[in-house]
Design an enzyme around this catalytic site. Structure first.
Site, short mmCIF file in Angstrom:
data_model
loop_
_atom_site.label_atom_id
_atom_site.label_comp_id
_atom_site.label_asym_id
_atom_site.label_seq_id
_atom_site.Cartn_x
_atom_site.Cartn_y
_atom_site.Cartn_z
N PRO A 22 0.85 -1.19 0.00
CA PRO A 22 0.00 0.00 0.00
C PRO A 22 0.88 1.24 0.00
O PRO A 22 1.79 1.36 0.83
CB PRO A 22 -0.79 -0.14 1.32
N CYS A 105 3.27 2.82 9.58
CA CYS A 105 3.51 4.16 9.04
C CYS A 105 4.10 5.07 10.11
O CYS A 105 3.54 5.17 11.21
CB CYS A 105 2.22 4.75 8.50
N HIS A 182 7.74 -5.12 7.52
CA HIS A 182 8.72 -4.20 6.94
C HIS A 182 9.95 -4.30 7.83
O HIS A 182 9.92 -3.87 8.99
CB HIS A 182 8.17 -2.78 6.91
#
Length: 344
Positions: A22, A105, A182
């Protein structure tokens, strides 16, 4: 008009050996349809959408999806279990195959809203969110919809694997069985989101170790994966790989990797683009300006003869009134042997 993928594409229930991350302002529906042409087997993700926006915003715009995009995941931002549950239920109703919670994020705006990477330090809250989301999609009649989490390894100076494992275990116990990792920490102070994708060191071995120690979980690895051979090498240790900016800036890499993993032949860039043109034409007929579509294909000929001219023709012409697929044909002409671009 939908782009029709080959019959042998991955089913909605299969693990995602390849997925596209995304990416805010990038992975809209036009981008995802293009990526579906390139990678029939990949799992695609929306941009992150806050749960409040899903509940109260323009769903026709925020949740727009072409039928060819399946399998496709809706990524949500938020930290309130009730709101995330409602947004997950809505996403499932709209036909998404997966609902993913963003715990990675690092932007200041996201931190101010108490979601994103800062949730790595609140595993109990994330577990509550996941449990509520799982219950919502199940009660909404979509028990097939996966609830997954995308996370970092930790926040700031966190360097204890057991802390990371504790986060995963708490969330897994709440009903999440797929983690997109991540493989960097998120540094919440002093780095921009762009720097957070590049500066914190990569520790792929943590993703590998997570899979070894929790083999029942599906572990997908993300971060710094930009070429086919490294991606394939990672798959010896984890269940899947997720490409981010590499898939956007050099989309042919996405195609070659998908072909490698699926056994399908590698196609030419022009052939891929021509498969996308019916969708482009249909969108133009619906009143969508060409510039909103062509921005996603600028990197298709990266490093190839005429690649710079291809980008220039599209960049300079797509903003003009009346721009249509003829502009894409003109850009394609620039990639052919012997072509000399005429000055405007």
């Amino acid at each position: 008009m939908s782009v029709s993928p080959p019959d042998e594409v991955r089913t909605k229930a299969d693990p995602a050996r390849l997925s596209v991350a995304p990416m805010m302002d990038w992975t809209d529906t036009h981008c995802r349809v293009f990526h579906r042409v390139l990678a029939p087997s990949a799992l695609l993700y929306t941009e992150m959408v806050h749960a409040n926006a899903v509940i109260r915003g323009d769903r026709g715009k925020l949740l727009a999806m072409d039928a060819c995009e399946h399998p496709v995941a809706l990524q949500l931002g938020g930290s309130e279990p009730a709101l995330l549950a409602e947004a997950a239920r809505i996403g499932a109703e709209w036909g998404y195959d997966e609902v993913n919670l963003n715990c990675g994020c690092p932007s200041d705006r996201v931190q101010a809203g108490r979601f994103g990477a800062c949730l790595m330090r609140e595993p109990a809250l994330v577990a509550d969110c996941v449990a509520a989301m799982v219950e919502a999609v199940r009660n909404g009649g979509r028990p097939d919809v996966r609830v997954t989490v995308k996370c970092r390894l930790g926040v700031d100076d966190d360097d204890d694997f057991d802390t990371f494992l504790g986060f995963v275990d708490a969330v897994a116990a709440a009903g999440c069985h797929t983690f997109v990792v991540h493989a960097r920490n998120a540094w919440l102070k002093g780095l921009s989101p762009k720097e957070n994708r590049e500066v914190p060191p990569l520790r792929y071995e943590w993703g590998y170790r997570l899979k070894r120690e929790r083999p029942a979980l599906t572990v997908l690895l993300n971060g710094g994966i930009a070429a086919v051979e490294p991606a394939v090498a990672h798959l010896a240790h984890v269940d899947g790989v997720m490409l981010g900016r590499a898939a956007y800036h050099d989309p042919f890499v996405l195609h070659v990797l998908d072909a490698r993993l699926s056994g399908r032949p590698v196609r030419t860039r022009e052939a891929l683009l021509r498969d996308y043109l019916p969708y482009v034409q249909h969108q133009l007929e619906q009143g969508v300006p060409l510039k909103h579509i062509t921005r996603h294909i600028l990197g298709l000929f990266l490093g190839e003869r005429g690649g710079r001219a291809f980008r220039q023709v599209l960049s300079e012409g797509s903003h003009r009134a009346g721009a249509d697929v003829e502009l894409i044909e003109a850009a394609l002409d620039c990639t052919r042997p012997g072509h000399v671009r005429q000055s405007a």
